[in-house]
Design an enzyme around this catalytic site. Structure first.
Site, PDB file in Angstrom:
ATOM      1  N   THR A  48       0.812  -1.219   0.000  1.00 16.67           N
ATOM      2  CA  THR A  48       0.000   0.000   0.000  1.00 16.67           C
ATOM      3  C   THR A  48       0.845   1.268   0.000  1.00 16.67           C
ATOM      4  O   THR A  48       0.492   2.259  -0.643  1.00 16.67           O
ATOM      5  CB  THR A  48      -0.919   0.015   1.251  1.00 16.67           C
ATOM      6  OG1 THR A  48      -1.822  -1.072   1.132  1.00 16.67           O
ATOM      7  CG2 THR A  48      -1.712   1.297   1.360  1.00 16.67           C
ATOM      8  N   CYS A  78      -4.470 -19.393  20.574  1.00 19.96           N
ATOM      9  CA  CYS A  78      -4.444 -18.118  21.308  1.00 19.96           C
ATOM     10  C   CYS A  78      -3.224 -17.336  20.857  1.00 19.96           C
ATOM     11  O   CYS A  78      -2.141 -17.902  20.691  1.00 19.96           O
ATOM     12  CB  CYS A  78      -4.312 -18.352  22.811  1.00 19.96           C
ATOM     13  SG  CYS A  78      -5.688 -19.253  23.492  1.00 19.96           S
ATOM     14  N   SER A 107       1.378  -7.593  -1.303  1.00 15.04           N
ATOM     15  CA  SER A 107       2.080  -8.655  -0.573  1.00 15.04           C
ATOM     16  C   SER A 107       1.284  -9.951  -0.510  1.00 15.04           C
ATOM     17  O   SER A 107       1.809 -10.978  -0.089  1.00 15.04           O
ATOM     18  CB  SER A 107       2.476  -8.200   0.827  1.00 15.04           C
ATOM     19  OG  SER A 107       1.369  -8.156   1.680  1.00 15.04           O
TER      20      SER A 107
HETATM   21  N1  ASP Z   1      -2.809  -5.429   0.268  1.00 12.75           N
HETATM   22  C1  ASP Z   1      -1.711  -4.593   0.723  1.00 12.75           C
HETATM   23  C2  ASP Z   1      -0.445  -5.440   0.715  1.00 12.75           C
HETATM   24  O1  ASP Z   1      -0.245  -6.210   1.600  1.00 12.75           O
HETATM   25  C3  ASP Z   1      -1.992  -4.057   2.088  1.00 12.75           C
HETATM   26  C4  ASP Z   1      -0.946  -3.138   2.646  1.00 12.75           C
HETATM   27  O2  ASP Z   1       0.141  -2.982   2.155  1.00 12.75           O
HETATM   28  O3  ASP Z   1      -1.242  -2.521   3.694  1.00 12.75           O
HETATM   29  O4  ASP Z   1       0.339  -5.343  -0.192  1.00 12.75           O
END
Ligand code: ASP
Length: 343
Positions: A14, A279, A59
């Site tokens: 992101t 947990c 990712s």
């Molecule tokens: N979907 C994105 C990723 O993992 C989420 C992020 O980067 O916060 O690449």
């Protein structure tokens, strides 16, 4: 002393994404865009260099092959930098950070993962602070001029955590990561306060790289009322060389002769079962309850307080290092990179 030299490795996530005008969905974008959004980086008295993987990715598309490429890149460039920052999507960051902690043993320099919940181009982004402080941490030295952090860590929302102790716990808040079974390595406020007693120091003198993984594993998370017959196809040595079993509380399971027999014949065939708790906080304590006796009786491997992410990546890593069952079991119950607490 020379200014610290830090390499920023961009894999995607992101932090560097933009909105696709056609679909409205966030998609990975190039590093020049990300870098251009943080003019503050020019104020660092560090030498910063960057390295981008061909195509930045979400990712969710990470896999052991790419983990190996990241580790290999750090290994190849290890002598040239004082520290490394890996920009990565948050969804599977805990897996990659865990995997790298096993692949890069003997680290004497920091490898700091970070990313963000909002793209760096957005006005309320958390990405700037995460990136700037991760870089600062990657260049810090102690009073003897040695890197302060000498392990794979994850910096997010004012907290520095040991990479292989983290889990993504929140898809909404900026506090996206937790380390339930290990203290924070540092907290950033006006000052960055380190918990020096919590920092990992490897007994190895030299950096070692291990990039082989064996993916013949499965995760089984038990629940009351679970059907057992579908598990037969998983407790099969031709399908899985190891099973990660997520059990109740301190490592307990429902009483079932069918499951016991299935596990016994799988272990007799040479399979490995690693028991961790569902947990997030606390540890497996075999024998505490009658309902965990079966694991002692069958000599199932104890995963103590491993996170799911660390357990899965450790299994793939260990299975990739040796075919010998005894050696595998020794490695699994050993604390390799600070990932578990044996009590
Ligand atoms: N979907 C994105 C990723 O993992 C989420 C992020 O980067 O916060 O690449």
């Amino acid at each position: 002393m020379q200014n610290p030299k830090v390499l920023i490795i961009y894999t995607g996530g992101t932090i560097g994404m933009i909105n696709d005008p056609q679909t409205g969905a966030l998609k990975p974008f190039d590093f020049e865009h990300l870098y251009g959004c943080v003019p503050e980086l020019k104020q660092f008295d560090y030498e910063l260099e960057t390295y981008s993987f061909g195509e930045p990715i979400d990712s969710s598309d990470m896999n052991p092959e790419i983990w190996a490429t990241i580790a290999q890149t750090i290994f190849d460039k290890y002598a040239d930098y004082d520290g490394f920052v890996v920009l990565h999507g948050t969804d599977t960051m805990a897996y990659t950070a865990s995997a790298l902690s096993f692949m890069l043993q003997g680290l004497k320099k920091p490898v700091i993962f970070t990313g963000s919940q909002l793209p760096i181009g957005q006005i309320r982004t958390d990405g700037k602070e995460n990136l700037i402080t991760a870089i600062e941490v990657a260049g810090l030295r102690d009073n003897n001029g040695q890197p302060l952090i000498q392990e794979v860590a994850l910096y997010f929302e004012f907290c520095l955590l040991r990479g292989n102790r983290t889990s993504k716990v929140n898809a909404e808040n900026f506090e996206a990561f937790s380390s339930y079974n290990y203290p924070l390595l540092a907290e950033a406020g006006v000052h960055i306060n380190f918990d020096k007693n919590a920092l990992f120091r490897s007994p190895l003198d030299k950096l070692q790289l291990g990039t082989s993984f064996n993916q013949k594993i499965s995760l089984i998370s038990i629940y009351p009322g679970m059907q057992l017959h579908p598990l037969k196809s998983l407790f099969d040595i031709k399908v899985n060389e190891a099973i990660l079993l997520e059990t109740f509380g301190s490592g307990n399971v429902f009483t079932s002769t069918e499951l016991r027999d299935m596990m016994k014949s799988y272990l007799d065939e040479g399979g490995i079962i690693l028991n961790i708790s569902q947990c997030q906080k606390g540890s497996v304590e075999l024998g505490k309850y009658q309902t965990s006796q079966v694991f002692l009786e069958l000599d199932v491997c104890n995963g103590w307080d491993l996170t799911r992410e660390a357990a899965l990546t450790k299994l793939m890593y260990v299975l990739g290092q040796t075919k010998d069952r005894k050696e595998r079991l020794i490695l699994l119950e050993k604390n390799i990179s600070g990932e578990l607490t044996i009590t």
